[in-house]
Write a protein that holds these residues in place. Structure first.
Motif, PDB file in Angstrom:
ATOM      1  N   LEU B  32      15.314  37.633  -8.695  1.00 44.90           N
ATOM      2  CA  LEU B  32      16.368  37.154  -9.593  1.00 44.90           C
ATOM      3  C   LEU B  32      17.575  36.661  -8.806  1.00 44.90           C
ATOM      4  CD1 LEU B  32      16.794  36.908 -12.657  1.00 44.90           C
ATOM      5  CD2 LEU B  32      18.045  39.059 -12.559  1.00 44.90           C
ATOM      6  N   LEU B  33      18.027  37.477  -7.884  1.00 37.36           N
ATOM      7  CA  LEU B  33      19.181  37.090  -7.079  1.00 37.36           C
ATOM      8  C   LEU B  33      18.827  35.912  -6.178  1.00 37.36           C
ATOM      9  CD1 LEU B  33      21.301  39.166  -4.610  1.00 37.36           C
ATOM     10  CD2 LEU B  33      21.961  37.307  -6.089  1.00 37.36           C
ATOM     11  N   ARG B  34      17.669  36.010  -5.568  1.00 34.24           N
ATOM     12  CA  ARG B  34      17.255  34.955  -4.634  1.00 34.24           C
ATOM     13  C   ARG B  34      17.199  33.614  -5.344  1.00 34.24           C
ATOM     14  NH1 ARG B  34      11.707  34.586  -2.997  1.00 34.24           N
ATOM     15  NH2 ARG B  34      11.568  36.649  -3.909  1.00 34.24           N
ATOM     16  N   ASP B  35      16.550  33.597  -6.476  1.00 35.63           N
ATOM     17  CA  ASP B  35      16.449  32.371  -7.251  1.00 35.63           C
ATOM     18  C   ASP B  35      17.807  31.811  -7.636  1.00 35.63           C
ATOM     19  OD1 ASP B  35      13.707  32.430  -7.277  1.00 35.63           O
ATOM     20  OD2 ASP B  35      13.579  32.051  -9.426  1.00 35.63           O
ATOM     21  N   SER B  36      18.612  32.662  -8.206  1.00 34.29           N
ATOM     22  CA  SER B  36      19.843  32.103  -8.760  1.00 34.29           C
ATOM     23  C   SER B  36      20.783  31.684  -7.649  1.00 34.29           C
ATOM     24  CB  SER B  36      20.499  33.073  -9.744  1.00 34.29           C
ATOM     25  OG  SER B  36      20.634  34.343  -9.189  1.00 34.29           O
ATOM     26  N   LEU B  37      20.731  32.381  -6.541  1.00 35.61           N
ATOM     27  CA  LEU B  37      21.503  31.954  -5.385  1.00 35.61           C
ATOM     28  C   LEU B  37      20.980  30.620  -4.870  1.00 35.61           C
ATOM     29  CD1 LEU B  37      23.662  33.852  -4.956  1.00 35.61           C
ATOM     30  CD2 LEU B  37      22.299  35.095  -3.283  1.00 35.61           C
ATOM     31  N   LEU B  38      19.674  30.506  -4.799  1.00 34.18           N
ATOM     32  CA  LEU B  38      19.096  29.268  -4.274  1.00 34.18           C
ATOM     33  C   LEU B  38      19.438  28.070  -5.150  1.00 34.18           C
ATOM     34  CD1 LEU B  38      15.690  30.416  -2.798  1.00 34.18           C
ATOM     35  CD2 LEU B  38      17.594  29.320  -1.613  1.00 34.18           C
ATOM     36  N   PHE B  39      19.457  28.289  -6.444  1.00 35.11           N
ATOM     37  CA  PHE B  39      19.829  27.173  -7.313  1.00 35.11           C
ATOM     38  C   PHE B  39      21.236  26.699  -6.983  1.00 35.11           C
ATOM     39  CE2 PHE B  39      16.491  28.448 -10.461  1.00 35.11           C
ATOM     40  CZ  PHE B  39      15.802  27.256 -10.371  1.00 35.11           C
ATOM     41  N   GLN B  40      22.116  27.651  -6.754  1.00 36.89           N
ATOM     42  CA  GLN B  40      23.480  27.281  -6.390  1.00 36.89           C
ATOM     43  C   GLN B  40      23.498  26.538  -5.069  1.00 36.89           C
ATOM     44  OE1 GLN B  40      26.514  27.852  -8.011  1.00 36.89           O
ATOM     45  NE2 GLN B  40      25.039  28.186  -9.639  1.00 36.89           N
ATOM     46  N   LEU B  42      21.132  25.037  -3.366  1.00 36.93           N
ATOM     47  CA  LEU B  42      20.417  23.762  -3.284  1.00 36.93           C
ATOM     48  C   LEU B  42      21.120  22.645  -4.046  1.00 36.93           C
ATOM     49  CD1 LEU B  42      16.710  24.915  -3.414  1.00 36.93           C
ATOM     50  CD2 LEU B  42      18.001  24.079  -1.467  1.00 36.93           C
ATOM     51  N   LEU B  43      22.170  22.985  -4.740  1.00 35.58           N
ATOM     52  CA  LEU B  43      23.001  21.955  -5.343  1.00 35.58           C
ATOM     53  C   LEU B  43      23.604  21.067  -4.252  1.00 35.58           C
ATOM     54  CD1 LEU B  43      22.841  22.252  -8.254  1.00 35.58           C
ATOM     55  CD2 LEU B  43      24.896  23.650  -8.269  1.00 35.58           C
ATOM     56  N   HIS B  44      23.753  21.642  -3.095  1.00 29.31           N
ATOM     57  CA  HIS B  44      24.342  20.888  -1.985  1.00 29.31           C
ATOM     58  C   HIS B  44      23.210  20.221  -1.227  1.00 29.31           C
ATOM     59  CE1 HIS B  44      28.221  22.981  -2.486  1.00 29.31           C
ATOM     60  NE2 HIS B  44      27.432  23.882  -3.010  1.00 29.31           N
ATOM     61  N   LEU B  49      15.579  24.217   2.255  1.00 28.33           N
ATOM     62  CA  LEU B  49      15.017  25.566   2.300  1.00 28.33           C
ATOM     63  C   LEU B  49      13.751  25.530   3.125  1.00 28.33           C
ATOM     64  CD1 LEU B  49      15.104  28.487   1.201  1.00 28.33           C
ATOM     65  CD2 LEU B  49      13.632  27.689  -0.656  1.00 28.33           C
TER      66      LEU B  49
END
Lengths: 227, 227
Positions: B32-40, B42-44, B49
């Motif tokens: 959950l944390l990994r995903d939501s962090l990655l979404f943030q 990868l916005l950049h 990854l």
DNA sequence: TTAGCGGTGTAGGAACTTCCTACAGCAGTG
DNA sequence: CACTGCTGTAGGAAGTTCCTACACCGCTAA
């Protein structure tokens, strides 16, 4: 300024008929998770954040004034456990939909206890974000969601990838490498609009809604085939 | 179709000169944390990854093949502690920039130990996401980041809000309530473009980059003035 | 065997977002 | 008094999301 309110309007774009605003309260100890989850959740414009806190007691204190329709709460809080807090909250307002976030996958025994307590759904921290979001929207009108709280490894998206046509995969790969649409169009010898069409279809097939989802998926797919 | 490659091109838009791609490896137990962090993250679009795993040993195994430039790793892993893994990783590749995510705020004693070990920065899970992201980009070229790992309550954005002009606050509030730009323009009696200008200036003043940040900030500001 | 159905490749429009530039007025300040 | 900076205003370029359209191809059912 009586001004220009479009009459039907409401939420701009087209909005599913019965869908009212989802008034969300979030109780979560760690700011990092709370923030990044909220960014995801607030991407959906029917969600309104009406409050958040880090502890159970703070939640109970604020809940009556915030009048949320959904409570997203961690199972393990610093001062209490989410289940207890949720029970108190439900005693006050039985129409509240509670989504519990557990640290570990829930056994069916635990699940039964939760459902008994009036909790609408449980998502574990080992599940993907989209699962949480989907659940959140599912329970918002009071339905119970007993989805795949048992794991289900994640073949879903992988399978879906198989369903992409040749051209679609090409586009997916190029987009994942962050090539601008214009360049993709050039490279494939088609118009930008066509590339967009592919993207749209890819999104539909894979169930995505935003570019970062595709990018994450594809980048995982590339290095992570070996995962 | 030798086609339309723009010559300088590369990454579309304008890209800060020296900025190379940030090759990221993420080690984090919970999806959950990994995903939501990655979404943030990868916005950049300069981030790529190159790998992720849930445990320390998996990380060490894959690290040599993935050749990341930055390792984002949790302090407490299921099988090990992040510091140890990071030390091993650094022994193999000393030019790796490691960002450690700790569960709790770090004391200065701990911080000294981390820095000694060659870790470039530490962010605690009690900090806002943007702090993590900022740190990530800061250390990517090898710099050490000892930012405000001490708390600093968060007056930053609140203060910044004070700096908004009257018109800017009006717009910020209307945007936070998700009124479409066109309607905001109508209500204020100015053109859409003007509203966009306000938005741009608000973003600059508050240091935001995307609409959800503004929305989260404003919605917190509204219910949370009492927070 | 032909009519219909669904998937694929192609493309355009409408509305919105991000990023950047421009400019006039006003206020403060050296 | 001239310069600088903030505020209110607005436009352009490029990109994104969402939706519609249509021709072609192959499969299936009447």
């Amino acid at each position: 300024m009586s001004s220009i309110e479009s009459p039907s309007a409401g939420q701009g774009r087209l909005m599913a008929s019965g869908q009212r605003r989802l008034r969300l309260y979030v109780t979560m100890g760690q700011r990092l998770l709370r923030d990044s989850l909220l960014f995801q959740i607030l991407l959906h414009d029917e969600v309104e954040l009406v409050g958040e806190s880090e502890t159970g007691v703070a939640t109970l204190n604020r809940l009556k004034r915030a009048t949320p329709s959904v409570l997203l709460i961690e199972e393990n809080l610093q001062d209490n456990d989410g289940l207890t807090i949720a029970e108190h909250a439900l005693a006050v307002n039985p129409s509240l939909s509670v989504l519990l976030i557990s640290d570990t996958p829930v056994s069916s025994g635990r699940m039964a206890i939760y459902l008994e307590a009036g909790i609408k759904a449980v998502v574990s921290k080992d599940q993907p974000v989209q699962e949480l979001i989907k659940t959140l929207f599912y329970i918002r009108n009071g339905q119970v969601y007993v989805g795949n709280w048992q794991q289900e490894p994640a073949p879903a998206a992988m399978l879906a990838y198989q369903a992409l046509s040749g051209r679609e995969r090409e586009v997916a790969q190029l987009m994942a490498s962050r090539l601008p649409v214009r360049d993709i169009a050039g490279r494939l010898g088609v118009s930008c609009k066509t590339v967009h069409s592919y993207k749209d279809r890819i999104f539909v097939k894979l169930g995505f809604e935003r570019l970062p989802e595709l990018i994450l998926f594809m980048q995982r797919h590339q290095h992570g085939a070996a995962e």
